[in-house]
Scaffold this active site. Structure first.
Site, PDB file in Angstrom:
ATOM      1  N   LYS A   1       0.817  -1.216   0.000  1.00  0.00           N
ATOM      2  CA  LYS A   1       0.000   0.000   0.000  1.00  0.00           C
ATOM      3  C   LYS A   1       0.852   1.269   0.000  1.00  0.00           C
ATOM      4  O   LYS A   1       0.388   2.329  -0.404  1.00  0.00           O
ATOM      5  CB  LYS A   1      -0.983  -0.028   1.166  1.00  0.00           C
ATOM      6  CG  LYS A   1      -2.057  -1.097   0.961  1.00  0.00           C
ATOM      7  CD  LYS A   1      -3.084  -1.144   2.053  1.00  0.00           C
ATOM      8  CE  LYS A   1      -4.248  -2.068   1.711  1.00  0.00           C
ATOM      9  NZ  LYS A   1      -3.900  -3.505   1.772  1.00  0.00           N
TER      10      LYS A   1
HETATM   11  C1  LIG Z   1      -4.568  -4.539   1.187  1.00  0.00           C
HETATM   12  C2  LIG Z   1      -3.837  -5.839   1.109  1.00  0.00           C
HETATM   13  C3  LIG Z   1      -4.219  -6.857   0.206  1.00  0.00           C
HETATM   14  C4  LIG Z   1      -5.451  -6.756  -0.675  1.00  0.00           C
HETATM   15  O1  LIG Z   1      -5.338  -5.820  -1.707  1.00  0.00           O
HETATM   16  P1  LIG Z   1      -6.637  -5.327  -2.506  1.00  0.00           P
HETATM   17  O2  LIG Z   1      -6.165  -4.229  -3.389  1.00  0.00           O
HETATM   18  O3  LIG Z   1      -7.608  -4.846  -1.456  1.00  0.00           O
HETATM   19  O4  LIG Z   1      -7.179  -6.482  -3.268  1.00  0.00           O
HETATM   20  C5  LIG Z   1      -3.434  -8.001   0.140  1.00  0.00           C
HETATM   21  N1  LIG Z   1      -2.357  -8.162   0.939  1.00  0.00           N
HETATM   22  C6  LIG Z   1      -1.967  -7.218   1.814  1.00  0.00           C
HETATM   23  C7  LIG Z   1      -0.783  -7.472   2.676  1.00  0.00           C
HETATM   24  C8  LIG Z   1      -2.686  -6.026   1.932  1.00  0.00           C
HETATM   25  O5  LIG Z   1      -2.288  -5.088   2.824  1.00  0.00           O
END
Ligand SMILES: *Cc1c(COP(=O)(O)O)cnc(C)c1O
Length: 500
Positions: free
Chosen positions: A143
């Site tokens: 993220k």
């Molecule tokens: C947010 C997250 C996901 C999921 O991603 P999306 O874009 O919501 O599908 C997967 N793995 C981790 C570690 C995350 O923080």
């Protein structure tokens, strides 16, 4: 109608000459429900949901030629990011300013944002199987790629407009810390992140509560994650308490987050022989944001032959991909909590394309869904999606078994989300000679419980910049699970700690 945007629509952009001379028309964004006004990039950055309840998508996708993509091989990450994202911001941010923002966002080294010189390195697990490590940013999850950029874009746009905004977000873990890290240096942003009191892991909580600033506000709600999310939604619906200050979204409905995630698909493919050969990706998936970015990369000209939706037991997307049923289930807490969702908010963006970009049809589907029905789509639309997408749901036991298996095979310690991606890649792979890239979405140190359950010994140590995390002072306000209480708190502190 089909999963990919028709060529005639996609090849909008002016003269397809060499990439440096290419000119792009200002990008417009439209709502998936077809009723809200089109916006430019700047306004879409500051918007949450569209006024008709839909999500914003680009009116036309840029499409790059194979020669153009090939010419980007070997570029530093921030320069590749500039070439991939430039068409999306045209009309709102000058090339020179955008370049500068990207250079800062994806800087490496001692004073940089990302700890690895490659920003997003590829690590080989097996023959033709790779993990794209997206966890070398400040909060150790993918993220950071989007939220580090979002914070800088917000500050740039708000300074230009001489405007301040308030961000309210709900988090069950990774989003909150990445949003706070991304916005902590923003002069024009006050950020309020709610997490469920005593229901996030200690590492995750400390990654939020140990960052200080008079524009940073951590709120622990005496309730669960859904309560937090509900309060964010209600606050967007009625913003009187903000006294005219704009409220901005940082969850993955924000277009800028999706946009930033397109880049690393190009980055990975270019290192593995693309675009001359096809690449497959397996993506640990919750809200369908990350994998939707891969779908866009493909429609922009990157030869992606397969996208695998890897979910945990919260498998609404797997039920759609495997059986054309999009029906809300129960929420199951798992060892991969960042994918514990009942509904995938960004899935609406794919449905929009599958329905020939007919906003009225999407409005109808979503209305049915809200009334508790769930839905299936026409067989030919579903078949179109299945040309590109496969899926697998992986339970906790198989997640841990995969962590142990990969550790035994090659000494790599996976976090539980990435392990789900690896499991799905191995079970769903269509072609052994096509390189398979699994998105490594988090560092294993963030999820020690899964690592310990897998029986591969101690979780690894925290990286240097977080080594003293457990000794740091924390700042957080515990509030009742009550909308008025939370809104009063925001109003009393929303101007760098002072009242709005
Ligand atoms: C947010 C997250 C996901 C999921 O991603 P999306 O874009 O919501 O599908 C997967 N793995 C981790 C570690 C995350 O923080």
């Amino acid at each position: 109608s089909g999963a990919s945007i028709p060529e005639s629509e996609a090849v909008r952009v002016g003269l397809a000459v060499s990439s440096s001379n290419r000119r792009f028309a200002p990008m417009r964004y439209i709502s998936t429900r077809g009723q809200a006004p089109a916006l430019n990039f700047e306004d879409v950055l500051l918007a949450g949901l569209a006024s008709d309840g839909g999500l914003y998508v680009p009116e036309n996708l840029p499409r790059f030629t194979q020669e153009e993509i090939a010419s980007w091989a070997g570029l530093p990450y921030h320069e590749l990011a500039f070439r991939v994202m430039r068409p999306f911001v045209t009309g709102s941010i000058s090339d020179a300013d955008f370049k500068k923002i990207l250079e800062e966002t994806y800087a490496t080294g001692p004073d940089g944002v990302f700890a690895h010189a490659a920003v997003a390195p590829l690590r080989q697990l097996d023959s033709n199987e790779w993990v794209l490590e997206l966890f070398h940013g400040p909060t150790l999850a993918f993220k950071d790629f989007a939220l580090q950029l979002l914070g800088r874009l917000l500050d740039y746009v708000l300074a230009k407009r001489n405007e301040r905004v308030v961000i309210m977000g709900a988090t069950s873990g990774d989003t909150g810390s990445a949003a706070i890290e991304g916005c902590k240096a923003c002069d024009n942003v006050d950020i309020f992140i709610m997490h469920p009191h005593n229901r996030v892991s200690e590492v995750q909580r400390r990654q939020m509560t140990t960052i200080f600033g008079d524009n940073i506000h951590n709120i622990a709600i005496e309730g669960n994650f859904d309560d937090c999310q509900e309060m964010v939604k209600d606050s967007f619906a009625d913003q009187d308490f903000l006294k005219g200050t704009r409220l901005v979204a940082v969850n993955s409905i924000n277009w800028a987050r999706i946009m930033a995630q397109i880049v690393y698909y190009f980055h990975a493919a270019l290192q593995l022989g693309g675009p001359a050969r096809s690449i497959a990706f397996s993506v640990p998936t919750g809200n369908f944001g990350d994998i939707f970015a891969g779908y866009l990369a493909r429609n922009m000209g990157l030869p992606i032959s397969q996208l695998i939706v890897a979910t945990n037991r919260n498998d609404i997307l797997h039920r759609f991909m495997s059986g054309n049923q999009y029906v809300k289930g129960e929420l199951h807490p798992t060892l991969s909590p960042s994918m514990d969702i009942m509904v995938s908010s960004n899935f609406e963006r794919l449905l929009f394309d599958l329905h020939g970009r007919n906003g009225a049809a999407i409005g109808q589907l979503m209305a049915n869904f809200r009334q508790g029905g769930g839905f299936s789509v026409d067989q030919d639309r579903w078949a179109e999606a299945r040309k590109l997408f496969d899926s697998l749901a992986v339970n906790d036991a198989d997640t841990c078994a995969t962590i142990a298996q990969v550790y035994a095979e090659c000494g790599e310690l996976l976090d539980p989300h990435t392990a789900i991606g690896v499991r799905a890649a191995r079970e769903c792979r269509r072609n052994q000679s096509t390189p398979m890239v699994i998105l490594g979405t988090a560092h294993p140190v963030k999820f020690p419980e899964a690592v310990e359950t897998a029986g591969v010994g101690q979780a690894p140590a925290l990286p240097p910049h977080l080594a003293d995390l457990f000794e740091r002072e924390e700042r957080c306000t515990v509030l009742a699970n009550d909308l008025k209480t939370v809104q009063n708190f925001v109003a009393a502190h929303g101007n760098r700690g002072k009242p709005l």
